[in-house]
Design a protein around this motif. Structure first.
Motif, PDB file in Angstrom:
ATOM      1  N   VAL A  65       0.810  -1.216   0.000  1.00  0.00           N
ATOM      2  CA  VAL A  65       0.000   0.000   0.000  1.00  0.00           C
ATOM      3  C   VAL A  65       0.850   1.277   0.000  1.00  0.00           C
ATOM      4  CG1 VAL A  65      -1.667   1.344   1.343  1.00  0.00           C
ATOM      5  CG2 VAL A  65      -2.028  -1.084   1.011  1.00  0.00           C
ATOM      6  N   ASP A  66       1.846   1.340   0.861  1.00  0.00           N
ATOM      7  CA  ASP A  66       2.619   2.586   0.980  1.00  0.00           C
ATOM      8  C   ASP A  66       3.323   2.966  -0.333  1.00  0.00           C
ATOM      9  OD1 ASP A  66       1.801   2.964   3.527  1.00  0.00           O
ATOM     10  OD2 ASP A  66       3.579   2.113   4.478  1.00  0.00           O
ATOM     11  N   ASP A  67       3.922   1.963  -0.973  1.00  0.00           N
ATOM     12  CA  ASP A  67       4.598   2.242  -2.248  1.00  0.00           C
ATOM     13  C   ASP A  67       3.594   2.686  -3.311  1.00  0.00           C
ATOM     14  OD1 ASP A  67       7.024   1.669  -1.219  1.00  0.00           O
ATOM     15  OD2 ASP A  67       7.146  -0.371  -2.042  1.00  0.00           O
ATOM     16  N   LEU A  68       2.433   2.039  -3.297  1.00  0.00           N
ATOM     17  CA  LEU A  68       1.417   2.394  -4.296  1.00  0.00           C
ATOM     18  C   LEU A  68       0.875   3.805  -4.066  1.00  0.00           C
ATOM     19  CD1 LEU A  68      -0.567  -0.945  -4.743  1.00  0.00           C
ATOM     20  CD2 LEU A  68       0.801   0.221  -6.453  1.00  0.00           C
ATOM     21  N   VAL A  69       0.768   4.195  -2.799  1.00  0.00           N
ATOM     22  CA  VAL A  69       0.303   5.567  -2.507  1.00  0.00           C
ATOM     23  C   VAL A  69       1.264   6.574  -3.139  1.00  0.00           C
ATOM     24  CG1 VAL A  69      -0.046   7.276  -0.684  1.00  0.00           C
ATOM     25  CG2 VAL A  69      -0.954   4.984  -0.389  1.00  0.00           C
ATOM     26  N   ALA A  94      -9.207   9.176  -6.476  1.00  0.00           N
ATOM     27  CA  ALA A  94      -9.807   7.924  -5.996  1.00  0.00           C
ATOM     28  C   ALA A  94      -9.921   6.928  -7.144  1.00  0.00           C
ATOM     29  CB  ALA A  94     -11.181   8.204  -5.400  1.00  0.00           C
ATOM     30  N   MET A  95     -10.288   7.452  -8.307  1.00  0.00           N
ATOM     31  CA  MET A  95     -10.406   6.591  -9.482  1.00  0.00           C
ATOM     32  C   MET A  95      -9.030   6.066  -9.908  1.00  0.00           C
ATOM     33  SD  MET A  95     -12.482   5.153 -11.426  1.00  0.00           S
ATOM     34  CE  MET A  95     -14.000   5.979 -10.983  1.00  0.00           C
ATOM     35  N   ILE A  96      -8.021   6.912  -9.819  1.00  0.00           N
ATOM     36  CA  ILE A  96      -6.660   6.460 -10.147  1.00  0.00           C
ATOM     37  C   ILE A  96      -6.259   5.324  -9.203  1.00  0.00           C
ATOM     38  CG2 ILE A  96      -4.217   7.133 -10.203  1.00  0.00           C
ATOM     39  CD1 ILE A  96      -5.084   9.940 -10.974  1.00  0.00           C
ATOM     40  N   ALA A  97      -6.582   5.488  -7.924  1.00  0.00           N
ATOM     41  CA  ALA A  97      -6.217   4.468  -6.928  1.00  0.00           C
ATOM     42  C   ALA A  97      -6.925   3.146  -7.217  1.00  0.00           C
ATOM     43  CB  ALA A  97      -6.568   4.972  -5.536  1.00  0.00           C
ATOM     44  N   ARG A  98      -8.199   3.226  -7.553  1.00  0.00           N
ATOM     45  CA  ARG A  98      -8.943   1.988  -7.853  1.00  0.00           C
ATOM     46  C   ARG A  98      -8.367   1.288  -9.088  1.00  0.00           C
ATOM     47  NH1 ARG A  98     -13.747   5.603  -7.271  1.00  0.00           N
ATOM     48  NH2 ARG A  98     -14.126   5.669  -5.028  1.00  0.00           N
ATOM     49  N   ASN A  99      -8.089   2.094 -10.099  1.00  0.00           N
ATOM     50  CA  ASN A  99      -7.515   1.513 -11.325  1.00  0.00           C
ATOM     51  C   ASN A  99      -6.154   0.890 -11.051  1.00  0.00           C
ATOM     52  OD1 ASN A  99      -9.718   2.292 -12.798  1.00  0.00           O
ATOM     53  ND2 ASN A  99      -8.800   4.185 -13.546  1.00  0.00           N
ATOM     54  N   ARG A 100      -5.365   1.581 -10.207  1.00  0.00           N
ATOM     55  CA  ARG A 100      -4.027   1.065  -9.906  1.00  0.00           C
ATOM     56  C   ARG A 100      -4.116  -0.260  -9.145  1.00  0.00           C
ATOM     57  NH1 ARG A 100       1.129   3.274 -10.071  1.00  0.00           N
ATOM     58  NH2 ARG A 100       0.187   4.634 -11.614  1.00  0.00           N
TER      59      ARG A 100
ATOM     60  N   LYS B  32       3.595  10.237   5.722  1.00  0.00           N
ATOM     61  CA  LYS B  32       4.965  10.138   5.202  1.00  0.00           C
ATOM     62  C   LYS B  32       5.150  11.247   4.184  1.00  0.00           C
ATOM     63  CE  LYS B  32       5.117   5.189   5.764  1.00  0.00           C
ATOM     64  NZ  LYS B  32       4.798   3.913   5.165  1.00  0.00           N
ATOM     65  N   PRO B  33       6.344  11.808   4.120  1.00  0.00           N
ATOM     66  CA  PRO B  33       6.549  12.885   3.138  1.00  0.00           C
ATOM     67  C   PRO B  33       6.468  12.347   1.711  1.00  0.00           C
ATOM     68  CG  PRO B  33       8.623  12.291   4.168  1.00  0.00           C
ATOM     69  CD  PRO B  33       7.569  11.534   4.894  1.00  0.00           C
ATOM     70  N   LEU B  34       5.907  13.165   0.857  1.00  0.00           N
ATOM     71  CA  LEU B  34       5.815  12.787  -0.562  1.00  0.00           C
ATOM     72  C   LEU B  34       7.182  12.948  -1.218  1.00  0.00           C
ATOM     73  CD1 LEU B  34       4.079  12.062  -3.052  1.00  0.00           C
ATOM     74  CD2 LEU B  34       3.654  14.489  -3.343  1.00  0.00           C
ATOM     75  N   GLU B  35       7.609  11.903  -1.905  1.00  0.00           N
ATOM     76  CA  GLU B  35       8.922  11.957  -2.561  1.00  0.00           C
ATOM     77  C   GLU B  35       8.737  12.222  -4.050  1.00  0.00           C
ATOM     78  OE1 GLU B  35      10.555   8.196  -1.500  1.00  0.00           O
ATOM     79  OE2 GLU B  35      10.461   8.657   0.634  1.00  0.00           O
ATOM     80  N   LEU B  36       8.792  13.485  -4.395  1.00  0.00           N
ATOM     81  CA  LEU B  36       8.714  13.864  -5.815  1.00  0.00           C
ATOM     82  C   LEU B  36      10.118  14.130  -6.320  1.00  0.00           C
ATOM     83  CD1 LEU B  36       5.743  16.394  -6.063  1.00  0.00           C
ATOM     84  CD2 LEU B  36       5.807  14.073  -6.917  1.00  0.00           C
TER      85      LEU B  36
END
Lengths: 191, 173
Positions: A65-69, A94-100, B32-36
């Motif tokens: 989950v964390d990497d996908l976020v 939200a739609m991007i998250a569902r698709n992912r 967590k901080p966003l890593e851009l």
């Protein structure tokens, strides 16, 4: 007062519950990012990361989950110019998250999620994972709403406003989902 | 109302839901901080107006050119199709002597003959024909002389040195 897509689909009751200031903030932030403000996107991330986290948690293994976020927000940053209505950032991401999540299951091979039981962590967390598995076994319409309510701690009107669903749909999903979860958990015998 | 607590956390709290919230809260999102990437450009809305304007101008120019060509073609004379008739295979007549009076040929390759219709030359008298032949002979002699002179000049210019070439330029020209 900003008129947004969420407000148009929400009931008057939900309108009253929703904070207009926050809607204005997200609209302003999207416009700021589009005009070159990177910090504005960090603020959007702070506002919407719990929503994306909840949506993913109801669909993919917790370890992913964390990497996908991060991936989803990176993608959103690149594609933000394609968002036509600045106020619809929530439903859009939200739609991007569902698709992912769908994409994740399509690409990944069958994996066995290692529960915290096996890692020997606290029983509270292992119980949480068990309940999460039960929620994931519910119909798709219920599991996302329940995770956002019970895990992320969002209220019904907040879920409706962020996801773009109607307040009525969220309410129905919450109650039906909760009923099915109670049956699965055997609340009659006590938690 | 227990339903209200599930909906917006208002009213009388439902102990079962509170217990679930407590347990499942351990899975809640941890900020967590966003890593851009630093080099990632900021997404900007693209302005397609200039491209659209150029495309529209090109289209307009093409349409105008098409109309102009069509009008031009309509006003120009249409060439007639060449009409070629094959000679009859068997007929082989003995060579005829050239008759003094011109005879219009039967089979003619005519191209664009609508505008090239020339009146058939009227029949000349014997004297007029002799005069015409004599004039033609004189013209041919004059042309031959001119050709010879031009050949002579050409040969001379070929043999001259570069200095002479410059000197004789006016003669050649």
């Amino acid at each position: 007062m900003y008129a947004t897509a969420e407000m148009l689909v929400m009931t008057p009751e939900a309108h009253a519950a929703e904070q207009p200031q926050e809607e204005a903030v997200e609209t302003v932030l999207v416009k700021a990012v589009l005009s070159g403000d990177r910090e504005g996107f960090a603020r959007l991330y702070d506002l919407y990361a719990p929503l994306v986290h909840g949506i993913l948690l109801s669909r993919v293994p917790r370890a992913e989950v964390d990497d996908l976020v991060q991936d989803i927000f990176l993608h959103a940053f690149k594609k933000l110019h394609t968002l036509r209505d600045s106020a619809a950032f929530g439903p859009w991401i939200a739609m991007i998250a569902r698709n992912r999540a769908v994409d994740f299951h399509r690409r990944s091979r069958e994996t066995v999620e290692i529960n915290d039981d096996l890692r020997g962590s606290e029983s509270h967390e292992s119980r949480a994972n068990e309940i999460l598995e039960l929620i994931r076994s519910l119909p798709e319409a219920y599991r996302e709403t329940l995770v956002l309510r019970l895990v992320e701690g969002m209220t019904g009107p907040e879920i409706a406003a962020r996801t773009g669903l109607t307040a009525a749909s969220v309410r129905v999903n919450l109650h039906r989902g909760m009923k099915q979860l109670r049956e699965k958990l055997g609340f009659m015998e006590g938690l | 109302m227990k339903d209200d607590y599930l909906w917006d956390k208002s009213g009388q709290p439902d102990p079962e839901i509170q217990k679930l919230e407590e347990i499942l809260g351990t899975l809640r999102y941890q900020p967590k901080p966003l890593e851009l990437p630093e080099d990632l450009p900021v997404s900007r809305r693209r302005n397609y107006f200039p491209l659209l304007a150029i495309a529209a101008s090109l289209l307009l120019a093409l349409v105008a050119a098409g109309i102009w060509l069509r009008v031009r073609n309509q006003s120009a004379p249409q060439p007639d199709q060449a009409k070629v008739s094959t000679p009859s295979p068997v007929e082989k007549k003995p060579p005829e002597r050239i008759s003094p009076t011109p005879v219009a040929p039967k089979d003619v390759i005519a191209v664009n003959n609508k505008h090239r219709h020339k009146p058939v030359a009227p029949a000349l008298s014997k004297r007029e024909r002799e005069e015409a032949l004599a004039a033609k002979e004189q013209l041919m002699i004059a042309l031959r002389l001119t050709t010879e002179k031009l050949s002579l000049i050409h040969r001379k210019t070929q043999n001259t040195t570069p200095a002479n070439q410059i000197k004789n330029q006016h003669r050649v020209g």
